[in-house]
Write an enzyme that holds these catalytic residues in place. Structure first.
Site, PDB file in Angstrom:
ATOM      1  N   ASP A   1      95.797 -18.932  59.314  1.00 33.01           N
ATOM      2  CA  ASP A   1      95.386 -17.834  58.818  1.00 33.01           C
ATOM      3  C   ASP A   1      94.364 -18.055  57.314  1.00 33.01           C
ATOM      4  OD1 ASP A   1      95.784 -15.040  57.581  1.00 33.01           O
ATOM      5  OD2 ASP A   1      96.416 -15.957  56.022  1.00 33.01           O
TER       6      ASP A   1
ATOM      7  N   GLU B   1      91.044 -18.887  61.133  1.00 35.42           N
ATOM      8  CA  GLU B   1      90.365 -17.728  60.600  1.00 35.42           C
ATOM      9  C   GLU B   1      89.324 -17.995  59.292  1.00 35.42           C
ATOM     10  OE1 GLU B   1      91.137 -13.251  58.779  1.00 35.42           O
ATOM     11  OE2 GLU B   1      92.778 -14.979  58.517  1.00 35.42           O
TER      12      GLU B   1
END
Length: 576
Positions: free
Chosen positions: A244, A281
């Site tokens: 993330d 990401e």
């Protein structure tokens, strides 16, 4: 058994276990140790640091009573695996399906998700990507407020539940990617601070304090996160990790944490004999993210590609607010389909600066692209999804593109249920201010922010998929469209070819239609509300979203808002 904990600045650490308080012995590197006879799988325990506590273990493998309860010993070897024949799955040529365990089914458990695997097998996806499963406060959360990062949310089924889910996926021929969060920890139930310098002392992002990756005593902090990643891949048989918001990892070391992690995962892959993927990401549009370590990159297998999403979304929805404003033309869509990104050093009006670098030479399979995902739906105030017609057009381009496609749960049948932002903080000040905090996060995005309260249970319940929709004709028809597109992608090598320099795009000057050539195969889409005729030679319609789509001597005839995959007859095919 032996209990260990890292607390380099402590003068005394005590272990509370088996209804006794035991002093731990200080060792090298700030590690404290105690040996306890009679302790084993299931034994509850906590630590006290310099008289403060009790606290759960920073590396707790299980939190049976939640984030505020004691840790429990968990023996990985007690689980019996059935996936001995699983050889792993390479990301190249794959299709990913993202889901949230708590809302994927009515029960919201790993066990219930297993029952839906036949649906995913029939859809023919290659990986499921599950949103974070670390323990969170309360009973519902997206997962990005996780703490006790080595444990698994008991609400979903705990560590055995996750293993059962992975085992079942592998038996069904599906790999598993786990979403993990290393750039921050949740604001509630985070008890790392008393143990050591886990945090850098400044706000690393909108979501919380930066993790100490490059300051004093950061070696062991880095090992905390690298060890966590290896645990999922080794002990839970996970096939890949989605990392993330890596742009919020603040690391000025010569070897970035991601490069260190990539090297460790590569070594583990060699020992397990199966491919292991790392998907970042990243908001940076930096091709170094996916370049190999020996080429000076960070060694990620792939990265999420927001530029493709934004261009597809604008083309099928007509929206152009906030960060969509640079992507509102078909020229932007043409560029991302042929170059991977729009912002390759160009000016980003949303950021008011130049952004990104060229991805020339990067194969498309290293860019994970989507039409919808948890962020792009859930970050809308109403959590609303695309309607069926835009889904048809967007999925037709996505699933014939050179990228690694990713679907979001329910997208394949045009789910009407929203995917709202929801949480269940225990502390009143967090619960009462969550909605206002969420609104501040999206200030400037161009939304009139009127969102349900994230703390209301109804926000969570409304986000659960309604599987009965699949039986309705329009939803079943869309599901068949997705199945046919995926089957065609897997049948025609041209459609999974990742070489961006082999993609050609033609545009209507009036902005009505787009034609994407994938080798000898063309994908033609009419975005307008009027029928159009493309000046193309006769050929074969391989797949069509609507009837009647025809190809005659006068050209390819497309009804309003329709898409077709078409191949000219051999003597009319374009030359490479």
């Amino acid at each position: 058994m032996i209990f260990e904990v890292w607390a380099p600045r402590a003068t005394a650490v005590e272990l509370l276990v088996l209804e006794e308080r035991r002093s731990m012995s200080a060792g090298a590197g700030g590690w404290w140790r105690a040996e306890v006879e009679g302790a084993g799988h299931g034994t509850r325990y906590t630590f006290e640091v310099d008289g403060d506590g009790p606290y759960p273990d920073p590396r707790s493998r299980r939190q049976p009573e939640g984030v505020f309860g004691p840790s429990a010993v968990y023996d990985h070897d007690r689980f019996t695996w059935s996936d001995h024949d699983w050889k792993g799955r390479d990301l190249r040529g794959a299709i990913i399906y993202e889901l949230h365990i708590g809302t994927f089914t009515t029960d919201g458990t790993f066990e219930a998700a297993i029952e839906k695997l036949p649906h995913l097998v029939e859809l023919c996806v290659d990986f499921v990507e599950i949103m974070p499963v670390a323990p969170v406060p309360g009973g519902r959360n997206w997962g990005y407020d996780g703490v006790d990062l080595y444990a698994v949310n008991e609400t979903y089924g705990g560590p055995d539940g996750l293993k059962s889910f992975v085992d079942a996926c592998h038996q069904a021929g599906i790999g598993v990617i786990l979403d993990v969060v290393y750039n921050h920890l949740g604001p509630s139930g985070n008890f790392l601070r008393p143990f050591g310098p886990y945090f850098a002392g400044f706000e690393g992002s909108f979501w919380g304090e930066a993790v100490n990756l490059d300051g004093p005593e950061s070696d062991e902090v880095r090992r905390y996160f690298v060890g966590n990643a290896l645990q999922w891949l080794r002990d839970y048989h996970i096939d890949g990790l989605r990392l993330d918001a890596v742009h919020a990892l603040h690391d000025r070391r010569a070897t970035h944490l991601l490069a260190e992690l990539a090297a460790e995962v590569d070594a583990l892959s060699c020992s397990t004999g199966r491919p292991l993927s790392l998907i970042a990401e990243s908001d940076l549009n930096d091709p170094r993210m996916v370049r190999s370590l020996d080429a000076g990159g960070l060694g990620m297998t792939a990265q999420w590609n927001d530029d493709v999403h934004h261009a597809l979304h604008c083309a099928v929805s007509g929206e152009n607010h906030g960060y969509y404003q640079d992507f509102a033309s078909l020229e932007a869509l043409a560029k991302v389909l042929t170059h991977g990104v729009l912002h390759d050093g160009s000016y980003s009006s949303f950021r008011a600066r130049g952004h990104g670098a060229s991805f020339a030479g990067v194969p498309g399979h290293r860019l994970v692209a989507c039409l919808q995902n948890h962020d792009q739906i859930g970050n809308r105030p109403a959590g609303d999804r695309l309607p069926i017609t835009p889904l048809k057009l967007g999925s037709g381009l996505l699933l014939t593109s050179p990228f690694t496609p990713m679907l979001f749960m329910g997208e394949e049948w045009g789910a009407r249920t929203p995917f709202l932002f929801f949480s269940d903080h225990v502390e009143a000040h967090l619960r009462d201010t969550e909605g206002a905090r969420r609104q501040r996060e999206f200030d400037g995005f161009g939304y009139a922010w009127e969102a349900p309260n994230p703390s209301d249970e109804e926000s969570f319940l409304r986000s659960k998929l309604d599987w009965s929709e699949v039986k309705e004709e329009e939803h079943w028809s869309l599901l068949c469209w997705y199945r046919d597109l995926i089957a065609l992608r897997k049948a025609l090598p041209e459609l999974s070819d990742p070489r961006l320099d082999r993609v050609r795009v033609e545009l209507d000057p009036m902005g009505k239609w787009l034609l994407m050539w994938r080798g000898s195969v063309a994908v033609a889409v009419n975005f307008s509300l009027d029928p159009v005729t493309l000046p193309l030679p006769p050929g074969t319609i391989l797949l069509a979203s609507d009837d009647p789509i025809t190809c005659t001597e006068t050209g390819l005839h497309l009804p309003a808002q329709s898409l077709t995959v078409y191949r000219p007859t051999p003597h009319n095919q374009p030359q490479p």
